[in-house]
Motif scaffolding. Sequence first.
Motif, PDB file in Angstrom:
ATOM      1  N   VAL A   1     -14.780 -48.022 -53.892  1.00 25.27           N
ATOM      2  CA  VAL A   1     -14.362 -46.543 -54.074  1.00 25.27           C
ATOM      3  C   VAL A   1     -14.993 -45.906 -55.255  1.00 25.27           C
ATOM      4  CG1 VAL A   1     -12.341 -45.753 -54.523  1.00 25.27           C
ATOM      5  CG2 VAL A   1     -11.308 -47.813 -53.440  1.00 25.27           C
ATOM      6  N   LEU A   2     -15.279 -45.130 -54.544  1.00 27.20           N
ATOM      7  CA  LEU A   2     -16.140 -43.780 -55.562  1.00 27.20           C
ATOM      8  C   LEU A   2     -14.802 -43.046 -55.731  1.00 27.20           C
ATOM      9  CD1 LEU A   2     -19.018 -42.633 -56.460  1.00 27.20           C
ATOM     10  CD2 LEU A   2     -19.275 -41.480 -54.567  1.00 27.20           C
ATOM     11  N   ILE A   3     -14.906 -42.762 -57.072  1.00 26.32           N
ATOM     12  CA  ILE A   3     -14.349 -41.889 -57.723  1.00 26.32           C
ATOM     13  C   ILE A   3     -14.642 -41.085 -58.507  1.00 26.32           C
ATOM     14  CG2 ILE A   3     -12.573 -41.238 -59.165  1.00 26.32           C
ATOM     15  CD1 ILE A   3     -12.250 -44.401 -59.064  1.00 26.32           C
ATOM     16  N   ALA A   4     -14.365 -38.913 -58.274  1.00 26.23           N
ATOM     17  CA  ALA A   4     -14.943 -37.820 -59.080  1.00 26.23           C
ATOM     18  C   ALA A   4     -13.514 -37.800 -59.484  1.00 26.23           C
ATOM     19  CB  ALA A   4     -14.920 -36.992 -57.237  1.00 26.23           C
ATOM     20  N   GLU A   5     -14.046 -37.567 -60.350  1.00 27.23           N
ATOM     21  CA  GLU A   5     -12.627 -36.819 -61.691  1.00 27.23           C
ATOM     22  C   GLU A   5     -13.404 -36.212 -63.362  1.00 27.23           C
ATOM     23  OE1 GLU A   5      -9.765 -35.220 -63.092  1.00 27.23           O
ATOM     24  OE2 GLU A   5      -8.833 -37.181 -61.157  1.00 27.23           O
ATOM     25  N   ASP A   6     -12.998 -35.402 -63.119  1.00 27.64           N
ATOM     26  CA  ASP A   6     -13.500 -35.062 -64.585  1.00 27.64           C
ATOM     27  C   ASP A   6     -12.478 -34.899 -65.591  1.00 27.64           C
ATOM     28  OD1 ASP A   6     -12.173 -32.841 -63.159  1.00 27.64           O
ATOM     29  OD2 ASP A   6     -12.702 -31.480 -64.875  1.00 27.64           O
ATOM     30  N   ASN A   7     -11.169 -35.580 -65.972  1.00 27.07           N
ATOM     31  CA  ASN A   7     -10.203 -35.284 -66.540  1.00 27.07           C
ATOM     32  C   ASN A   7     -10.441 -37.030 -67.162  1.00 27.07           C
ATOM     33  OD1 ASN A   7      -6.668 -36.173 -68.081  1.00 27.07           O
ATOM     34  ND2 ASN A   7      -7.771 -33.707 -67.631  1.00 27.07           N
ATOM     35  N   PRO A   8     -10.517 -36.442 -68.460  1.00 25.86           N
ATOM     36  CA  PRO A   8     -11.046 -38.597 -69.118  1.00 25.86           C
ATOM     37  C   PRO A   8      -9.099 -39.000 -68.966  1.00 25.86           C
ATOM     38  CG  PRO A   8     -11.870 -36.386 -70.534  1.00 25.86           C
ATOM     39  CD  PRO A   8     -11.167 -35.645 -69.611  1.00 25.86           C
ATOM     40  N   LEU A   9      -8.152 -38.623 -68.963  1.00 26.93           N
ATOM     41  CA  LEU A   9      -7.454 -39.107 -69.429  1.00 26.93           C
ATOM     42  C   LEU A   9      -7.239 -39.841 -67.815  1.00 26.93           C
ATOM     43  CD1 LEU A   9      -4.464 -37.500 -71.710  1.00 26.93           C
ATOM     44  CD2 LEU A   9      -6.458 -39.190 -72.302  1.00 26.93           C
ATOM     45  N   ASN A  10      -7.235 -38.727 -67.430  1.00 26.86           N
ATOM     46  CA  ASN A  10      -6.718 -39.830 -65.710  1.00 26.86           C
ATOM     47  C   ASN A  10      -8.101 -40.282 -65.093  1.00 26.86           C
ATOM     48  OD1 ASN A  10      -4.805 -37.809 -65.058  1.00 26.86           O
ATOM     49  ND2 ASN A  10      -5.895 -36.011 -63.465  1.00 26.86           N
ATOM     50  N   GLN A  11      -9.612 -40.599 -65.020  1.00 29.54           N
ATOM     51  CA  GLN A  11     -10.718 -41.245 -65.356  1.00 29.54           C
ATOM     52  C   GLN A  11      -9.779 -42.627 -66.290  1.00 29.54           C
ATOM     53  OE1 GLN A  11     -14.072 -40.162 -67.188  1.00 29.54           O
ATOM     54  NE2 GLN A  11     -14.536 -38.110 -65.393  1.00 29.54           N
ATOM     55  N   LYS A  12      -8.888 -42.914 -66.714  1.00 32.10           N
ATOM     56  CA  LYS A  12      -8.502 -43.674 -67.709  1.00 32.10           C
ATOM     57  C   LYS A  12      -7.341 -44.304 -66.729  1.00 32.10           C
ATOM     58  CE  LYS A  12      -6.676 -45.526 -72.640  1.00 32.10           C
ATOM     59  NZ  LYS A  12      -7.218 -45.690 -73.661  1.00 32.10           N
ATOM     60  N   TYR A  13      -6.577 -43.753 -66.356  1.00 26.47           N
ATOM     61  CA  TYR A  13      -5.313 -44.114 -65.595  1.00 26.47           C
ATOM     62  C   TYR A  13      -5.925 -44.385 -64.438  1.00 26.47           C
ATOM     63  CZ  TYR A  13      -1.367 -42.844 -62.770  1.00 26.47           C
ATOM     64  OH  TYR A  13       0.104 -43.325 -61.557  1.00 26.47           O
ATOM     65  N   ILE A  14      -6.812 -44.099 -63.548  1.00 25.34           N
ATOM     66  CA  ILE A  14      -7.131 -44.375 -62.120  1.00 25.34           C
ATOM     67  C   ILE A  14      -8.199 -46.203 -61.867  1.00 25.34           C
ATOM     68  CG2 ILE A  14      -8.365 -44.453 -60.271  1.00 25.34           C
ATOM     69  CD1 ILE A  14      -7.901 -41.735 -59.938  1.00 25.34           C
ATOM     70  N   SER A  15      -9.121 -45.782 -63.443  1.00 22.24           N
ATOM     71  CA  SER A  15      -9.993 -46.874 -64.149  1.00 22.24           C
ATOM     72  C   SER A  15      -9.200 -48.398 -64.434  1.00 22.24           C
ATOM     73  CB  SER A  15     -10.503 -46.717 -65.229  1.00 22.24           C
ATOM     74  OG  SER A  15     -11.906 -45.742 -64.981  1.00 22.24           O
ATOM     75  N   ASN A  16      -8.206 -48.098 -65.202  1.00 22.15           N
ATOM     76  CA  ASN A  16      -6.746 -48.948 -65.632  1.00 22.15           C
ATOM     77  C   ASN A  16      -6.375 -49.537 -64.749  1.00 22.15           C
ATOM     78  OD1 ASN A  16      -7.474 -48.991 -68.401  1.00 22.15           O
ATOM     79  ND2 ASN A  16      -6.031 -47.702 -68.950  1.00 22.15           N
ATOM     80  N   LEU A  17      -5.767 -48.816 -63.410  1.00 20.12           N
ATOM     81  CA  LEU A  17      -5.201 -49.047 -62.346  1.00 20.12           C
ATOM     82  C   LEU A  17      -5.837 -49.789 -61.322  1.00 20.12           C
ATOM     83  CD1 LEU A  17      -3.189 -46.568 -60.957  1.00 20.12           C
ATOM     84  CD2 LEU A  17      -2.206 -48.544 -62.648  1.00 20.12           C
ATOM     85  N   PHE A  18      -7.431 -49.491 -61.514  1.00 17.62           N
ATOM     86  CA  PHE A  18      -7.935 -50.122 -60.207  1.00 17.62           C
ATOM     87  C   PHE A  18      -8.900 -51.557 -60.572  1.00 17.62           C
ATOM     88  CE2 PHE A  18      -9.979 -46.537 -57.181  1.00 17.62           C
ATOM     89  CZ  PHE A  18      -8.220 -47.305 -56.767  1.00 17.62           C
TER      90      PHE A  18
END
Length: 955
Positions: free
Chosen positions: A700-717
Motif C-alpha cells: 500500500v502507498l499512503i499519502a497523509e500530511d497529518n502526523p497523528l493520522n500517519q502514526k495511526y495508520i502506520s500502527n495499524l499496518f
Amino acid sequence: MSELELTKRRLEREKAARRQAEAILEDKARQLYHANEALQRLNGSLETEIQRKLIELDLSEQRYRQLIDSVDDIIYKMSLDGLFTYVSPAIENVLGYRQETVVGRHFTHLVQPECWQEMAHFYQQMVRERTLSTYYEFAAKSRDGRRVWIGQTVRLIEADGQIVEMVGVARDITARRNAEQALQTTEIRFSTLLSNLHAGVLVEDEEGEIILANQQYCTIFDLPVQPGQSHRQSAGLAQHVLGEVAAFNARLDELLRDRKLVEADEIRLRNGRILERDYVPIVLAGRKLGTLWMYRDVTGKFHARELIRRSEEKYRGIMNKMDLGLIEVDRTDIILRVYERFCAMLGYAEDELIGRNINDMLVPPEFQPLVDEQLQSRQQGLSGSYELQLIRKDGSRIWVLVSGVPIYDERGDLVGSMGIHYDLTQRKELELELAAARQVAEDARMAEKQFLANMSHEIRTPLNAIIGMSHLLLDTPLSPRQHEYIDSLKTSADFLHRLISDLLDMTKIEAGRIEMNLRPFDLSTLLYSTQKVFEMKLTDRPVTIDVLLDTRIRGNVVGDDLILNQILLNLIGNAEKFTEEGSIQIIARVRREDEHEYVIDFTVSDTGIGIPAEKLDSIFQKFRQVNPSAHKPKGTGLGLAITKELVELQGGTISVRSQVGVGSQFMFTLSFSKSRDMVVPVNNPVPVAVSPADIPQCRVLIAEDNPLNQKYISNLFAKWMIPFGMASDGAELVELARQQVYDLILMDVQMPVMNGYEAAEAIRKTPNPNLFTPIVALTASAMLDQREMATQAGMNDFLAKPFEPMQLIDVLRRYAPVGNLRERSADAAEQAVSTAQDGLNYQRLDELYGDDAAYASEMFAAFLSDVVPDVANLPTLCRVERLPELAQLAHKIRPTFPMVGLTGLETELEQLEQAIHGKQPLDQIEQRCAGLVQELNRMVPLLQAELQKRLHLST
C-alpha cells in the motif's frame, strides 16, 4: 429626411441623367449624320479626284494617300473572304493597332468573339442582296483588351458588274452606347422602384394628365388608370371606394392651388379603411413641371394608435384609483409626463414638474447613488424595483417603492423610462420602529449570552481547583466529621459543575456551534450502558430502571451517539430526581422501517410526582422549574430546554405526558440510517476475531500530511504486517508511484504542494507502474460533489474520515489481491483493454463498485448525460482545427471511461492525445475522433442497460 423627399430627389437626379444622356445621344447622332454626309461627299470627291487624277490633273498616289490619312475615322478595304486589304492610320488612334499588323488579317481579329457570327451574317447578307451601302454597329477588341463600340458604314465596290471588295468607314461610338446603357438602367431602376413601393404613386404632368401610376395605386382605389386621364377623372371612377368624391376633389383643388408640400393628409374610405396622402409639387426654376401623389394604407397603424390611447386612459384611471403615481422621463431624467396621483403625493401641479430634472428636484442627496445605479440599469434596458425617499413641495419627505421600466420607440430605441411609485411612508415608519425594538432585544439577548458565557468560564476555573482539592483531601486520613464536610463540599461542587456545564451547553446551542458527528454505533449497547450508570446511583433507593428494546432493531445504526447519550442522561436524570420509589423505564420502539432507515420512538417514563397540566406548556422553557412548591429540587431549569434543542438539532420532535401523583412520560422521535459496518472500540483497533492472516497481503502507498493520522495508520499496518510506503504530500507520492508497483493507493485529499486530486490525475495520465492501481480518497467529506471530483481525477473510491480499522480492512478486501503482490506491466494493461473491446470490463466495475449499486448508477448516469455529448464534439473540434481544445477535452474526459468499464476507449483517448501532441497529420487525428464516436455510440446501449440494472439493484 423623409422617404418621400429621398424618392423625390432620386427621381430628379435620374431625370437629369436621362436628359444629359439624351443630349449626348443627340449630339452623337448629329456628329454621325455629318460624318456620313462627309463620307458620302468624300467618296464622291475621291471618285472625282481619282478620275480627275487619271484624266485631268494626274494627281500622284502619294496625295491620294495623304487625303485618306487625314480623316479621323477608320477607312478600310476588305476582300469578300473577310481579309483586310487596306486600313487607314486612324486605326492606331481608335484601337491601338498599327496599319501593317492589320492588313492581311481576318476581320474577326478586331471583333469581340460574341459578335463574330452576327457580323459575318451582316457581310454575307449585304453581298447576297447587293446592298450598296449599309450601317452596322458591333463590339471591337482593342489592342489593350478594352471593349470599344464601333459604328461603320460599308459600301460594295463593283467592277464589270461583279462585286470585288468592300469599303468601310468606322467610328468610335463607345461614349454614346454607354450613355444609352446608363439611361436604360435608370429607367429600369425607376420602374422597379415604383412597382415595389408599398405606397400608391401617381404622377401628373404640368397639364394635370396622368403620365405614370403604379400597381399599388390601382389596387388601393380598385381601378385601372390609363395615361391621359386626370387625377380628378380617376377619382370619379373610384367613387365606389371613396364615397365622398366631391370632398376628395375639393381637397385636390386646394392642394394644387397652394402648391406646398403636404404629408400624411388623412382620407377615410367608404369601407372604413384610412389612407395617408402626400402631395409633392414638382417645380423647377419657378416653373411647374408636374405633381407627385403618394397614398399609403395606414388602417392598422391608426387602430393600433387608438388602442394604445384607450389603454393608456384605462390604466391611468386604474393607477390613480390604486394610489400609484406614474411619471415618465427621458434618458437624462427630464420629466416628460406626470400623472395626477403622483402630483398629489408630492403636492406639485403638473406644470411645475414637466421639463424639470426629477433627481435635482425630488431626490435627496443621500439617495443619489441609488438613483444613478438604477439609471444605468434603465440605459441597459433592465427593469428594477427599489425604495427611496422623495422630497415634497413643503420640504417634508415620503418613502416610496419605485418600479422602473425602460420605454422604447417604434424603432426599438431606448427613449426614456417610466416609474410607478407607491407611498409606503407609514409602513416604513413602522418597520423602523420594529427594527429599533428588535435591536434592543437582540442587544439584551447577546448581553445575556455573553454574561452567561463569561461567568461560566470565570466560575469554572476556581471550581476545577475546588473539585481537585476535594479528591486530594478524600485520599488523606480524615475524621468522620471532616469526611462529612469534604463530602458535602464535593457534592456542592459537582452540582455547581453541572450547572455551569448546562449554561455552556445552552450558550453553544444558541450560538449554533453544536455540530452533528454521524458514525455507526450499537444502540442496544448505548441504552444498556446508560441503564447501568443509573442503577449504581439508585442503589440506596427503592427505584428500578429497565430497558425495553424493540427486537426489530438489529445491527448498528448511523447517528450521533454522544448527543443521543446526553438526551437520555438528561431525561433519565430528570426522572431520577423526582421519583422516590417505583420504576423508570427506557423504551425504544420502531415506528417505521425500510431497507435503509429506522424511525425510532424513545420513551423515558417514571412513577414520580408528576407535572400539573397547566405547567406542561412551559416544561421545555429555559430557567423554568414547574414542580410543586412543596418539592424543591436542585437544578438550573436548563436540562429539558437543552434536551429539546438537541432533539430538534437532529430533525426530531419531543413531547411530554404527565399526571400529578402518577408519573411522567417524555417521548422523542429520531431517525437513524442502517449500517453494515461493525462498531469497533477505539481502544481495540483490531477485534480479536481479526488476525493478520485474515487481512489481504498487499503493498500500500499512503499519502497523509497529518502526523497523528500517519502514526495511526502506520500502527495499524504494522500490526497487520502489511508493507507500505508513506508520503507527506502529493508530489512525494507521485514520485514514489514512479519507483515501484503498489496494489492500493490511499490518497488524502487536502495536502500541501500537490493535493490529492492533482496527484491522482498525475498518476493516471503519466507513464508509471501504477497507472491502473486502485486509488481510494481519504476525505472528511462524503458529499456528492467530493465523489464527483474524485472520480474526475481518476480515483476509484473514497473512505470518509474519521474511519474505523474495520472500514480500512473492508477497503483492503475490496481492492487488494489475495496472495502475492501483483506485477503490473504493459502486457497486463493490454490484456485489461482487450477484455473490454466487445463489451464492458465487468471485472473493473466489480473492483470499483462491488455491491454499491447506488454509487455505480450515479457514475453511469453522469457519464451518459455529461461525457457522451462531449465525445460527440471531438470530430467538430478536429474539423475546425482547434487541436489544443481537442487535446484538452480528451485529457479531461479520459479518466471517466474506466469508471463505466470502457477501459479500451480510455486507451484510444490516450492515443488521441499523443497523436495531437505528436503533430500527426490532421486526417489521421480526424479518423481517430470519428472512430471514437462510432465505438462509443455502439457501447451506449450497453451503458444504458447497465444503468437500469444498477438502479433496480439500488431500490
